[in-house]
Design a protein around this motif. Structure first.
Motif: not given
Length: 529
Positions: A184-195, A216-220
Motif C-alpha cells: 500500500v502506498t500511503r497517501a493523503v486520506v480525507p476525513l469527511k466532514s459531510v457525513d 468542509t466548504p469543498q465537500e459541501f
C-alpha cells in the motif's frame, strides 16, 4: 440507571470540547533565566517558582505537569473555550480540523489481539489495492501486528507515515487459505466532514455536516451540486450534534445560501474593533428553501450558520435551542510542539445578537446548564425556554429572535426523553452498536461482503434473537437497556450500523432518519401539510 444517566447526559458536550481541554508551555532553567513571558514581575515570579521546584525541591518532580496544571488553572478562570493542546494531541487535532491525514486509509478495531478492518475508506490507498472489511492485518513491513501487546498507538505508528511511502502488509482474509500480500502506498486520506447527502423526497435534498473543517466548504459544494442535479429544489441542512470548528468554514457555508453583500456575522475584540463578514456572489443555493436542523449539541460554527440564515430570513430553523457559544478562538503555537486556542473576540449574528451563554459561575456550572434544560422542561416544550426582553431583536422580515444563550428554533421538535429511547440512542452514539454489529457480521463475513446495497435492503433483517443478543451484550458491560416499546427503533439502528460498515455513512444516515421526528416534520412543511 443512575450510573448510566451520569455518563450519558454530558457525553455529547464532551464532543463539543473534544478539540482540547488543556494549556502549557516549556520553561527551561538556566543560570540567567530568560523570561519568555515578558518582563512583568508576576509572570517572572511564576517562572522562577517552576525553576526552584525543578532544581531545589527535595523529591523528583515532573515540572512539565506542574506547568500544565498551573496554566490550565489560569485558563479555567478565563472562559470555558480557551484550551490547550499538548504536543501529543496537536497532530491529531490539526488533522481533524484540516480534514485529512496521511495513512493507508482504513477504519479498524483491535479485535481478538489483531487488527480487524471495519472498512477501507472509499477512494483511499487500501481500497485501491483490494483490502476490505473483515481483513486482519497481521504484519506491516515484517513487524508483527498481533498479540496482546499491540495497542492502538503502536498500530497507528506502523501504518501511518509520509505520503508516497510504501508499506508491505500481510493480511488474513476470512475464508481464504494462507496470507495475502498487499503493498500500500500511503497517501493523503480525507476525513469527511459531510457525513451524508441524499434526496429525502423528489425535490428535498438532505446534507449532514459533522464539523466545520478546512475541507468542509469543498465537500459541501460537491454535495449540493450533486443534489441539484438530482432535482433538489429545497434542502435540509442537518447540524445536530455538530460542535463547530473554523469560523471561515461556517462563513463559506452560509455564503452558499445568502445573496451578495448580506451580512453573515461580525466580531468584536477587546479594543472594540469590529470586523464584518459578508456573503459573496458565489452561492450555489440562493433560491430554494432551506431547513436548518439544530439541537442542544449544535455549537459555535453551527450556530453561526443557523444565526446567519435566521437573521437574514433565509432559513427555517428546526429542532431545539442550540448550545450557546459565541466566542472566537485563535490557535497560537507555544514553541514546544503544543498550542493554545485562546479566546480573542466575540461574534454576533447579523441582527446584533450574542448567543454566548453566561460562564461567570465557572466551567462546571457552564456545562451543567445542559442538565438544567432537562429539569426546566425545555427539552419537551419551547415555552419553557427563558428569554429576556432586553435581548429581543427583529429580523428585516419582522421575525422576533433572541440572544443570550443559543439559537432558538422557529419550529420546535421535542426530545424523546423516555429512558428506553435514550439508552438505545446512547448505545448507538457511544459505539456499542458498532462493535456488536462488527462481531455479528464476522459470523457470516463472506455473505455480507458479497451483498449489493439493493440485496442488503431486501434480504437483511435484524431478528428478535439478535435483539436479545444485543441486550445481553450491553448487560455484560453493565449497561442495562430495555426494548419493550422501542424494539423497532433498535432494529432500525442496528441495521443502519450494519449498512454503515458495509456501504458507508450516507446509507446509515438515511436509515436512521426514516422515522426521525424532525425530518418527518420538515417533509410535511415542504409539502405544506
Amino acid at each position: 440507571m443512575a450510573g448510566y444517566q451520569k455518563k450519558y447526559l454530558p457525553i455529547f458536550f464532551c464532543v463539543a470540547v473534544a478539540l482540547g481541554i488543556y494549556i502549557g508551555s516549556q520553561f527551561n532553567y538556566s543560570n540567567n533565566p530568560t523570561n519568555i513571558l515578558g518582563g512583568n514581575s508576576k509572570k517572572e515570579k511564576l517562572n522562577r517558582l517552576i525553576d526552584y521546584i525543578d532544581y531545589e525541591y527535595v523529591d523528583p518532580i515532573n515540572t512539565d505537569s506542574i506547568v500544565e496544571v498551573t496554566v490550565n488553572g489560569i485558563l479555567e478562570n478565563l472562559d470555558p473555550h480557551s484550551v490547550y493542546i499538548p504536543p501529543s494531541e496537536l497532530q491529531q487535532v490539526n488533522e481533524s480540523m484540516k480534514g485529512d491525514f496521511v495513512g493507508i486509509g482504513i477504519s479498524f478495531y483491535n479485535f481478538k489481539d489483531s487488527i480487524a478492518v471495519i472498512q477501507a475508506i472509499p477512494g483511499g490507498p487500501s481500497e485501491k489495492v483490494g483490502i476490505r472489511g473483515g481483513d486482519r492485518i497481521v504484519a506491516a513491513d515484517g513487524q508483527p501486528l498481533t498479540g496482546a501487546i499491540v495497542a492502538d498507538d503502536s498500530i497507528t505508528n506502523q501504518l501511518k507515515g509520509k505520503a508516497n511511502t510504501k508499506v508491505a502488509l500481510k493480511v488474513k482474509r476470512p475464508g481464504v487459505k494462507g496470507l495475502l500480500d498487499f503493498t500500500v502506498t500511503r497517501a493523503v486520506v480525507p476525513l469527511k466532514s459531510v457525513d451524508a447527502s441524499y434526496m429525502a423526497t423528489d425535490t428535498l435534498g438532505y446534507i449532514k455536516i459533522n464539523r466545520f473543517a478546512e475541507s468542509t466548504p469543498q465537500e459541501f459544494e460537491k454535495a449540493i451540486l450533486s443534489l441539484k442535479r438530482k432535482g433538489a429544489k429545497e434542502l435540509i441542512l442537518d447540524l445536530r450534534g455538530n460542535p463547530g470548528g473554523y469560523i471561515s468554514a461556517a462563513e463559506q457555508i452560509a455564503d452558499q445560501f445568502l445573496k451578495e453583500d448580506k451580512l453573515i456575522l461580525f466580531t468584536k475584540n477587546k479594543t472594540g474593533k469590529i470586523e464584518n463578514a459578508y456573503a459573496t456572489d458565489a452561492g450555489e443555493f440562493e433560491q430554494g428553501k432551506v431547513y436548518v436542523l439544530i439541537n442542544e449539541n449544535s455549537a459555535s460554527a453551527s450556530e453561526i450558520v443557523a444565526g446567519a440564515l435566521q437573521d437574514n430570513d433565509r432559513g427555517v430553523i428546526v429542532g431545539r435551542r442550540s448550545f450557546g457559544k459565541g466566542l472566537v478562538q485563535r490557535e497560537m503555537e507555544l514553541g514546544d510542539g503544543s498550542a493554545v486556542r485562546l479566546t480573542i473576540a466575540r461574534y454576533y449574528t447579523p441582527t446584533g445578537r450574542s448567543i454566548q451563554r453566561p460562564y461567570a459561575d465557572g466551567n462546571k456550572a457552564y456545562y451543567e446548564d445542559y442538565l438544567s434544560r432537562y429539569k426546566n422542561g425545555e427539552m419537551q416544550s419551547v415555552d419553557s425556554i427563558t428569554v429576556a426582553d432586553s435581548l429581543r431583536y427583529v429580523t428585516p422580515g419582522g421575525k422576533v429572535v433572541y440572544g443570550g444563550g443559543g439559537i432558538i428554533p422557529d419550529v420546535f421538535i421535542p426530545k424523546d426523553t423516555n429512558y428506553e429511547k435514550e439508552a438505545i440512542t446512547y448505545a448507538l452514539r457511544a459505539g456499542y452498536m458498532s462493535r456488536f454489529i462488527f462481531e455479528l457480521i464476522e459470523k457470516r463475513r463472506p455473505y455480507y461482503n458479497s451483498l449489493s446495497l439493493e440485496a442488503f435492503n431486501e434480504e437483511v433483517t435484524i431478528s428478535d434473537a439478535s435483539i436479545q443478543d444485543f441486550v445481553t451484550y450491553m448487560n455484560r458491560r453493565n449497561l442495562k437497556i430495555r426494548v419493550k416499546d422501542y424494539k423497532n427503533d433498535l432494529k432500525r439502528y442496528l441495521k443502519a450500523v450494519m449498512a454503515q460498515q458495509l456501504f458507508g455513512n450516507t446509507v446509515f444516515e438515511k436509515l436512521i432518519n426514516e422515522e426521525d421526528a424532525a425530518i418527518q416534520k420538515i417533509i410535511a412543511l415542504s409539502r405544506n401539510e
